[in-house]
Design an enzyme around this catalytic site. Structure first.
Site, short mmCIF file in Angstrom:
data_model
loop_
_atom_site.label_atom_id
_atom_site.label_comp_id
_atom_site.label_asym_id
_atom_site.label_seq_id
_atom_site.Cartn_x
_atom_site.Cartn_y
_atom_site.Cartn_z
N GLY A 290 0.83 -1.20 0.00
CA GLY A 290 0.00 0.00 0.00
C GLY A 290 0.86 1.24 0.00
O GLY A 290 2.04 1.20 0.40
N ALA A 298 -8.73 19.20 -3.58
CA ALA A 298 -8.55 20.31 -4.53
C ALA A 298 -7.10 20.36 -5.05
O ALA A 298 -6.84 20.85 -6.14
CB ALA A 298 -8.91 21.64 -3.88
N TYR A 352 -6.72 7.52 -0.37
CA TYR A 352 -6.38 6.41 0.53
C TYR A 352 -7.64 5.85 1.19
O TYR A 352 -7.87 4.64 1.23
CB TYR A 352 -5.40 6.92 1.58
CG TYR A 352 -4.78 5.87 2.47
CD1 TYR A 352 -3.78 5.04 2.02
CD2 TYR A 352 -5.20 5.73 3.79
CE1 TYR A 352 -3.20 4.09 2.84
CE2 TYR A 352 -4.63 4.79 4.64
CZ TYR A 352 -3.62 3.97 4.16
OH TYR A 352 -3.05 3.04 4.99
N THR A 387 5.79 2.63 11.63
CA THR A 387 6.53 2.12 10.46
C THR A 387 7.08 3.31 9.69
O THR A 387 6.81 4.47 10.03
CB THR A 387 5.63 1.32 9.50
OG1 THR A 387 4.70 2.22 8.89
CG2 THR A 387 4.90 0.18 10.16
P1 NAD Z 1 5.59 0.60 4.04
O1 NAD Z 1 5.61 1.76 3.11
O2 NAD Z 1 6.61 0.52 5.12
O3 NAD Z 1 5.62 -0.77 3.21
C1 NAD Z 1 4.80 -0.96 2.06
C2 NAD Z 1 5.46 -1.98 1.16
O4 NAD Z 1 4.65 -2.09 -0.02
C3 NAD Z 1 6.86 -1.53 0.71
O5 NAD Z 1 7.79 -2.57 0.85
C4 NAD Z 1 6.64 -1.15 -0.73
O6 NAD Z 1 7.79 -1.32 -1.56
C5 NAD Z 1 5.50 -2.08 -1.14
N1 NAD Z 1 4.82 -1.53 -2.31
C6 NAD Z 1 4.27 -0.31 -2.45
N2 NAD Z 1 3.84 -0.14 -3.70
C7 NAD Z 1 4.11 -1.28 -4.37
C8 NAD Z 1 3.90 -1.72 -5.71
N3 NAD Z 1 3.35 -0.92 -6.61
N4 NAD Z 1 4.31 -2.94 -6.07
C9 NAD Z 1 4.90 -3.78 -5.16
N5 NAD Z 1 5.12 -3.42 -3.88
C10 NAD Z 1 4.72 -2.19 -3.49
O7 NAD Z 1 4.11 0.59 4.65
P2 NAD Z 1 3.54 -0.11 5.96
O8 NAD Z 1 3.38 0.93 7.00
O9 NAD Z 1 4.28 -1.35 6.27
O10 NAD Z 1 2.06 -0.47 5.44
C11 NAD Z 1 1.68 -1.75 4.97
C12 NAD Z 1 0.18 -1.74 4.73
O11 NAD Z 1 -0.49 -1.37 5.93
C13 NAD Z 1 -0.25 -0.73 3.67
O12 NAD Z 1 -1.29 -1.27 2.90
C14 NAD Z 1 -0.76 0.42 4.49
O13 NAD Z 1 -1.70 1.20 3.79
C15 NAD Z 1 -1.39 -0.31 5.66
N6 NAD Z 1 -1.54 0.53 6.86
C16 NAD Z 1 -0.44 1.01 7.53
C17 NAD Z 1 -0.64 1.80 8.67
C18 NAD Z 1 0.49 2.34 9.47
O14 NAD Z 1 0.24 3.02 10.48
N7 NAD Z 1 1.75 2.09 9.12
C19 NAD Z 1 -1.93 2.11 9.09
C20 NAD Z 1 -3.01 1.62 8.36
C21 NAD Z 1 -2.80 0.81 7.27
#
Ligand code: NAD
Length: 446
Positions: A290, A298, A352, A387
């Site tokens: 993600g 806007a 998002y 993270t």
């Molecule tokens: P992060 O950015 O640390 O890790 C995300 C990973 O996804 C990365 O390794 C990145 O390379 C990979 N990625 C992104 N785009 C990609 C693509 N197009 N193709 C292949 N890989 C891709 O993020 P995180 O904090 O570990 O979040 C992981 C999930 O948890 C996400 O879906 C995020 O939206 C969700 N989330 C996180 C939080 C938070 O507080 N960290 C809260 C709610 C939801």
């Protein structure tokens, strides 16, 4: 990014100085989490006091005993209180909740657990019974907000009639250390997914294949670690920049990796081909990759809109639909990583929020298409998790996001991984179509 209040709370001298000076600084409790793989009797040494007169108390008592807990009806100190409210049928009956918790809540030790048992209110035909059972949700959330400062979580477990023998895994999760950041949630155990419920509480994923997207770092790497610890063979997917992170995971666990961008038109087909050439199928699919691209609507460019929707929602749906017909095995598990941003919304996150809410709608609708093969599909909605994604937030919203929950702190990637490992386990066969918030009972969201 370290949490300065948690650091102070861990330092006895600093803590004492704050107390002595009478400074109004609320120090969050340091949550107790389990390390490594699950152990067979994970509740050993814990006293669980069970109350209530419903039919579920016996089932639950047996499950807690099997997990090593000492089950009692009275005790001066308890790790957990479990109250069977499934027999409460009218609003006057709710006084039994008051009577039980009023007299016993102070007996629960720090880091303890409260679990309330009920029946799914939305399946009740009688409006009075439905009102009574639904009251348990508000009671549980409010109780969790009272007990959070002692790191005590409170959750509701509703069990459909006939699904009682599917509840043990959920009970063990809610009573154990794997749910340290889960509070105020209502989990429902149902008969929806066909097939036998098996509750293995040791190496439950041995022989299973788990595919995790966005596995190179953060939450994805934590999920891969937990599923690997429980015995799964891993298939890790991330962008080419993630090769090193995926390599480090594969030094520790069995599996393979695939470096590609999930928004590439042929990404799902390449993943399918990789599965066909290696394991021949997958048992567990975790759509975790993600991105955020925050701007008010806007100011948001179409590129940012498209990227966020493309990675978070379209790639997850595309991959699931490609694997579902042939490569996702019987009794499989699908978990999408959503967000409380998809439940409550955030300014600057229309893209998002839309993508993460879309995952919830997709999961709910998919249930009817996969249940007859015993496959479950759920979402995990993280709250504020420490993270790289949240470290990049501006300081003020970051601090607000971190503190505005019942436990006054951000969660760890491991908290999400623990919830995913539970939902991916055979013992979670009764849970499908659900969105489990792992947010410390954050103020934002339902
Ligand atoms: P992060 O950015 O640390 O890790 C995300 C990973 O996804 C990365 O390794 C990145 O390379 C990979 N990625 C992104 N785009 C990609 C693509 N197009 N193709 C292949 N890989 C891709 O993020 P995180 O904090 O570990 O979040 C992981 C999930 O948890 C996400 O879906 C995020 O939206 C969700 N989330 C996180 C939080 C938070 O507080 N960290 C809260 C709610 C939801």
């Amino acid at each position: 990014m370290s949490d300065y209040l948690l650091e102070i709370a861990k330092n006895p001298y600093a803590k004492q100085a704050i107390r002595t000076l009478g400074l109004p600084i609320p120090l969050p409790p340091t949550l107790r989490r389990a390390d490594g793989a699950d152990v067979p009797k994970s509740l050993t040494g814990q006293q669980v006091v069970i109350g209530g007169e419903g039919l579920l108390a016996d089932v639950v008592g047996a499950a807690a005993t099997a997990a090593g807990a000492e089950v009692l009806t009275e005790s001066e100190r308890a790790h957990a209180l479990v109250f069977d409210a499934s027999d409460l049928r009218c609003t006057a009956d709710l006084a039994k909740l008051h009577a039980f918790f009023h007299s016993k809540i102070r007996q629960v030790s720090t880091h303890g657990r409260v679990v309330i048992l009920g029946r799914p209110a939305n399946k009740e035909r009688d409006p009075i019974v439905a009102a009574t059972q639904r009251a348990l949700v508000g009671f549980t959330k409010s109780l969790g907000k009272e007990t959070g400062r002692k790191a005590i979580t409170a959750n509701l477990l509703t069990i459909a009639e006939g699904a009682e023998d599917r509840a043990a895994g959920a009970l063990r999760f809610l009573l154990g250390q794997r749910s340290a950041f889960v509070s105020g949630q209502a989990l429902n155990v149902s008969l929806t997914a066909k097939g036998e419920a098996t509750d293995l509480n040791h190496q439950p994923l041995a022989g299973k294949v788990a595919l995790i997207t966005g596995a190179a770092r953060g939450i994805g790497a934590a999920i891969a670690t937990r599923l690997g610890q429980e015995g799964a063979t891993l298939i890790l997917v991330d962008r080419p920049e993630g090769q090193e992170g995926m390599g480090a995971l594969l030094d520790a666990f069995e599996g393979t990796s695939l470096a590609l961008d999930l928004t590439d038109a042929d990404a799902a087909e390449r993943i399918s081909a990789h599965i066909s050439e290696t394991t021949g199928g997958v048992d567990i699919l975790i759509n975790n990759a993600g991105v955020t691209r925050d701007r008010t609507i806007a100011k948001m460019s179409a590129d940012w809109w498209n990227l966020c929707l493309g990675v978070n929602l379209e790639a997850a749906i595309g991959l699931t639909e490609t694997l579902r017909p042939k490569l996702l095995r019987k009794n499989g598990r699908i978990v999408h990583i959503s967000s409380i941003g998809g439940i409550a919304g955030n300014p600057g996150q229309t893209n998002y929020g839309a993508s993460k809410a879309g995952l919830i709608g997709y999961a709910e609708a998919l249930v009817g298409k996969v249940s007859r093969r015993g496959v479950t599909v759920n979402c995990v909605a993280p709250g504020f998790i420490e993270t790289a994604m949240t470290a990049a937030m501006p300081a003020v919203p970051r601090e607000a996001g971190r503190r505005l929950n019942a436990l006054s702190q951000g969660g760890q990637a491991q908290d999400i991984a623990d919830a995913v490992a539970f939902l991916a386990s055979p013992g979670a066969h009764g849970i499908t179509g659900h969105t489990l918030r792992v947010c410390g009972l954050h103020l934002a969201g339902a």
